[in-house]
Write a protein that holds these residues in place. Structure first.
Motif, short mmCIF file in Angstrom:
data_model
loop_
_atom_site.label_atom_id
_atom_site.label_comp_id
_atom_site.label_asym_id
_atom_site.label_seq_id
_atom_site.Cartn_x
_atom_site.Cartn_y
_atom_site.Cartn_z
N LEU A 20 0.86 -1.19 0.00
CA LEU A 20 0.00 0.00 0.00
C LEU A 20 0.89 1.23 0.00
N ALA A 21 0.47 2.26 -0.68
CA ALA A 21 1.23 3.51 -0.70
C ALA A 21 0.62 4.49 0.29
N ARG A 22 1.39 5.49 0.63
CA ARG A 22 0.86 6.60 1.42
C ARG A 22 0.24 7.61 0.47
N SER A 23 -0.73 8.35 0.93
CA SER A 23 -1.34 9.37 0.09
C SER A 23 -0.33 10.45 -0.23
N SER A 24 -0.48 11.07 -1.39
CA SER A 24 0.43 12.13 -1.83
C SER A 24 0.36 13.32 -0.89
N TYR A 25 1.48 14.00 -0.79
CA TYR A 25 1.51 15.26 -0.05
C TYR A 25 0.92 16.35 -0.94
N MET A 26 0.03 17.15 -0.39
CA MET A 26 -0.57 18.26 -1.13
C MET A 26 -0.57 19.51 -0.26
N ASP A 27 -0.16 20.60 -0.86
CA ASP A 27 -0.18 21.88 -0.14
C ASP A 27 -1.62 22.32 0.13
N LYS A 28 -2.51 21.95 -0.77
CA LYS A 28 -3.92 22.30 -0.61
C LYS A 28 -4.72 21.01 -0.51
N GLY A 29 -5.74 21.03 0.29
CA GLY A 29 -6.60 19.85 0.40
C GLY A 29 -7.59 19.80 -0.75
N TRP A 30 -8.43 18.80 -0.71
CA TRP A 30 -9.51 18.67 -1.70
C TRP A 30 -10.83 18.77 -0.94
N PRO A 31 -11.93 18.90 -1.61
CA PRO A 31 -13.20 19.20 -0.93
C PRO A 31 -13.58 18.22 0.18
N THR A 32 -13.21 16.94 0.05
CA THR A 32 -13.62 15.96 1.07
C THR A 32 -12.47 15.58 2.00
N TRP A 33 -11.39 16.32 1.96
CA TRP A 33 -10.23 16.02 2.83
C TRP A 33 -10.61 16.19 4.29
N ARG A 34 -10.10 15.29 5.17
CA ARG A 34 -10.40 15.34 6.59
C ARG A 34 -9.11 15.39 7.39
N MET A 35 -9.04 16.29 8.30
CA MET A 35 -7.88 16.41 9.18
C MET A 35 -7.75 15.14 10.04
#
Length: 355
Positions: A163-178
């Motif tokens: 399994l991979a880790r999710s990509s690092y993103m400077d900005k989240g996406w609409p359904t991103w959860r902290m």
């Protein structure tokens, strides 16, 4: 006194003898010349003087030539008149044949790059013998292979899954959860169309989402030592399959936006296959799913194509939230001369990286 005779009217001794044509008598049968003249000029030309026959012949030849020219002009005009409908009919037939071909197809290549952060999951626990072999894998050795690659070679024959880790993103996406513990299944989707006419993929959506809690019992975790963004898209399967969202680091203002709000994928007409890095994110639940792609062709005809993995749904596996065995790779332990993998399930204090 009588005038002297004109020497031009009387032959003189030594003049050449000019033959005088003999006229055919009425009861003499016609010769070859008469038959040809009658066939070409017609019976009405009989009895005409030779000069008149020549004039008649020239008139007939000119009339025939004009008729030939007129026929040629008519043939060209007819060809020009019918050429456009013929070409259009052929083009329509070609378009019908082209439309019978599949709009496009997809091939899938899964990413098992161990250079970054990763997780291996296993559907059972390690035996004591397997644990000893696992702990014997040094963080560095003379093989030149990365630690993750050597773990992969050890775990895959035992049923370990990457399994991979999710990509690092400077900005989240609409359904991103902290605080979400996203796991990612990453693959490259190569899209290709054999159609002669161009078509464009204008949208995609996750469909037939079927998720259930992870059944894995063991985790071997190489925690992130840093992260980087990747060019591609992500589907958030933990939020009902929302997406796809742009993961590209540049331009930053597009990151996290719905991909097809600002882009499209052009195929067909001899275009090179389109490649798209796809990241499917899950959190605690493993999901089977498919992709429904929307397209429009050169005739403005719209359609849909279901994209699968060789006819089967895609599978995005999640790490269990409460594994029976949880091993975490810790470089600090390797520096201290300990096995790199900390058994957090036995001793949460084995590493500061244990949850």
């Amino acid at each position: 006194m009588p005038e002297p005779p004109d020497p031009r009217r009387f032959p003189r001794v030594g003049d050449p003898v000019v033959p005088v044509p003999r006229r055919r008598t009425p009861d003499e049968p016609p010769g070859l010349r008469d038959a040809v003249e009658a066939h070409v000029l017609g019976e009405h030309a009989r009895g005409l003087a030779a000069r008149k026959k020549l004039v008649l012949l020239l008139v007939m030849a000119a009339t025939a030539a004009l008729a030939m020219v007129a026929a040629a002009v008519l043939s060209v005009a007819t060809g020009l008149w019918t050429a456009k409908p013929t070409i259009e009919a052929q083009q329509d037939a070609n378009r019908e044949i082209d439309a019978e071909k599949a709009p496009f197809t997809a091939s899938i290549e899964y990413d098992e790059n161990t250079q970054g952060a990763w997780i291996f999951v296993l559907g059972r626990t390690f035996t004591e013998k397997e644990q000893d072999a696992l702990n014997a894998i040094a963080f560095e050795d003379s093989s030149g292979l990365l630690y993750g690659e050597r773990l992969l070679r050890f775990l895959q024959p035992l049923g370990g899954r990457f399994l991979a880790r999710s990509s690092y993103m400077d900005k989240g996406w609409p359904t991103w959860r902290m605080g979400a513990g996203y796991d990612a299944t990453v693959f490259r989707m190569n899209l290709y169309s054999e159609r002669a006419g161009q078509l464009s993929i204008t949208g995609m959506e996750a469909v037939d989402l079927d998720c259930e809690p992870s059944r894995a019992e063991t985790i071997v975790d190489f925690a992130p030592q840093g992260a980087a963004p990747y060019e591609g898209v992500l589907f958030d399967l933990s939020a009902g399959g929302s997406g796809p969202y742009i993961t590209d680091p540049e331009p930053l203002e597009n990151q996290g936006l719905p991909y097809f709000d600002v882009r499209r994928i052009d195929l067909g007409a001899g275009a090179s296959p389109g490649g798209l890095r796809v990241e499917a994110l899950v959190d605690g639940e493993s999901c089977r799913w498919g992709i429904l792609a929307h397209f429009v062709d050169a005739s403005n005809k719209r359609g849909e194509v279901a994209l699968l993995d060789e006819g089967e749904p895609f599978f995005a596996e999640a790490a269990p939230t409460d594994p029976v065995q949880h091993w975490i790779a810790d470089v600090g332990r390797a520096v201290e001369g300990k096995p790199p993998l900390a058994p957090c399930h036995e001793d949460p204090g084995a590493s500061g990286m244990c949850p």
